[in-house]
Motif scaffolding. Structure first.
Motif, PDB file in Angstrom:
ATOM      1  N   ASP A   1     -71.666 -10.430 127.268  1.00 26.09           N
ATOM      2  CA  ASP A   1     -72.258  -9.013 127.132  1.00 26.09           C
ATOM      3  C   ASP A   1     -72.620  -8.606 126.002  1.00 26.09           C
ATOM      4  O   ASP A   1     -72.569  -9.325 124.999  1.00 26.09           O
ATOM      5  CB  ASP A   1     -70.940  -8.124 127.187  1.00 26.09           C
ATOM      6  CG  ASP A   1     -71.053  -6.788 127.115  1.00 26.09           C
ATOM      7  OD1 ASP A   1     -71.769  -6.177 127.759  1.00 26.09           O
ATOM      8  OD2 ASP A   1     -70.192  -6.025 126.233  1.00 26.09           O
TER       9      ASP A   1
ATOM     10  N   ASP B   1     -73.396  -4.846 124.514  1.00 29.56           N
ATOM     11  CA  ASP B   1     -72.826  -3.803 123.659  1.00 29.56           C
ATOM     12  C   ASP B   1     -71.411  -4.147 123.411  1.00 29.56           C
ATOM     13  O   ASP B   1     -70.494  -4.094 124.098  1.00 29.56           O
ATOM     14  CB  ASP B   1     -73.121  -2.348 124.420  1.00 29.56           C
ATOM     15  CG  ASP B   1     -74.514  -2.276 124.599  1.00 29.56           C
ATOM     16  OD1 ASP B   1     -75.216  -2.323 123.350  1.00 29.56           O
ATOM     17  OD2 ASP B   1     -75.249  -1.461 125.573  1.00 29.56           O
TER      18      ASP B   1
ATOM     19  N   THR C   1     -69.985  -6.381 122.062  1.00 31.63           N
ATOM     20  CA  THR C   1     -69.600  -7.650 122.084  1.00 31.63           C
ATOM     21  C   THR C   1     -70.319  -8.458 121.261  1.00 31.63           C
ATOM     22  O   THR C   1     -69.834  -8.756 120.196  1.00 31.63           O
ATOM     23  CB  THR C   1     -69.802  -8.448 123.571  1.00 31.63           C
ATOM     24  OG1 THR C   1     -68.759  -7.542 124.430  1.00 31.63           O
ATOM     25  CG2 THR C   1     -69.552  -9.542 123.605  1.00 31.63           C
TER      26      THR C   1
ATOM     27  N   TYR D   1     -71.395   5.191 127.694  1.00 26.48           N
ATOM     28  CA  TYR D   1     -71.177   5.071 129.309  1.00 26.48           C
ATOM     29  C   TYR D   1     -71.392   6.702 129.777  1.00 26.48           C
ATOM     30  O   TYR D   1     -71.756   6.836 131.046  1.00 26.48           O
ATOM     31  CB  TYR D   1     -69.871   4.829 129.729  1.00 26.48           C
ATOM     32  CG  TYR D   1     -69.579   3.176 129.711  1.00 26.48           C
ATOM     33  CD1 TYR D   1     -70.530   2.260 130.471  1.00 26.48           C
ATOM     34  CD2 TYR D   1     -68.668   2.857 128.538  1.00 26.48           C
ATOM     35  CE1 TYR D   1     -70.260   1.024 129.887  1.00 26.48           C
ATOM     36  CE2 TYR D   1     -68.486   1.460 128.419  1.00 26.48           C
ATOM     37  CZ  TYR D   1     -69.087   0.534 129.037  1.00 26.48           C
ATOM     38  OH  TYR D   1     -69.251  -0.750 128.568  1.00 26.48           O
TER      39      TYR D   1
ATOM     40  N   ASP E   1     -66.259  -7.339 126.341  1.00 23.67           N
ATOM     41  CA  ASP E   1     -65.341  -6.418 125.764  1.00 23.67           C
ATOM     42  C   ASP E   1     -64.661  -5.415 127.025  1.00 23.67           C
ATOM     43  O   ASP E   1     -63.687  -4.787 126.854  1.00 23.67           O
ATOM     44  CB  ASP E   1     -65.967  -5.419 124.824  1.00 23.67           C
ATOM     45  CG  ASP E   1     -66.777  -4.357 125.339  1.00 23.67           C
ATOM     46  OD1 ASP E   1     -67.852  -4.766 125.783  1.00 23.67           O
ATOM     47  OD2 ASP E   1     -66.491  -3.098 125.277  1.00 23.67           O
TER      48      ASP E   1
HETATM   49 MG    MG Z   1     -69.557  -3.878 126.227  1.00 25.77          MG
END
Ligand code: MG
Length: 205
Positions: A8, A10, A12, A49, A162
């Motif tokens: 991943d 973002d 991470t 998000y 994450d």
């Molecule tokens: Mg992420």
């Protein structure tokens, strides 16, 4: 065929929330606001998000200034960076014979900007961005696309991320072993939980 490690992006491989904070301070300072405006953006960002159009509409209602979503997609990536130890860790895995793919949900303009700005694009085999491939994590098909793009097989591979649902559950659905990065230890349990990406590298074997 070579084995695959998916990462991943973002929060991470990069501190996406830290970069957002820097962008928010820059934008609000430039627009003549105090720190309360930047703090408001950080508090309502929801780790990226929350839809940007919704976040910025609420910001305009509260502070009376419009943030362009297009400008944000161009500007925010310039505030991202990757630690040297992360780039070195990725390069070492690749030297050891692993194929590497970034598997990230997001827009092409935003994620490509971050992958280029941070130098991560230069040290992986393939970058799989959901908007470009038409499928999103946790759908296991995105990992099959990543394997094909990286020239690797899914068998014996790993997913490092994450997010418990998108990264860990998604990776497991694709048959990958999983490493969950961060302070949460939620369901489903990953094969390993580590506080940061740097502790993940030695576990991949
Ligand atoms: Mg992420």
């Amino acid at each position: 065929m070579d084995r695959l490690v998916c990462f991943d992006l973002d929060n991470t491989l990069i501190d996406r929330d830290g970069a957002f904070r820097s962008w928010a301070r820059w934008w609000t300072n430039r627009a003549g606001f105090g720190t309360d405006a930047a703090d408001w953006l950080v508090a309502h960002d929801n780790g990226g998000y929350r839809p940007r159009a919704e976040l910025f509409a609420d910001f305009e209602q509260r502070f009376g200034a419009a943030i362009s979503v297009d400008d944000y997609h161009r500007d925010h990536p310039t505030f991202t960076w990757a630690d040297d130890a992360v780039l070195t860790g990725l390069a070492a895995l690749r030297s050891a014979g692993w194929r590497l793919a970034v598997v990230t949900n997001g827009t092409v303009i935003q994620q490509t900007g971050k992958l280029t700005q941070t130098g991560i694009a230069d040290v992986v085999d393939y970058c799989c961005i959901s908007e470009a491939v038409g499928v999103r994590k946790p759908d296991p098909r995105i990992f099959a696309v990543a394997a094909q793009g990286a020239g690797a097989t899914l068998g014996g591979g790993w997913m490092v991320g994450d997010h418990p649902a998108y990264d860990t559950a998604g990776g497991q659905a694709a048959g990958l072993k999983t490493i969950q990065v961060g302070s949460h230890h939620p369901e489903p349990p990953a094969d390993h939980h580590v506080p940061s990406i740097l502790e993940a590298f030695p576990l991949i074997r």
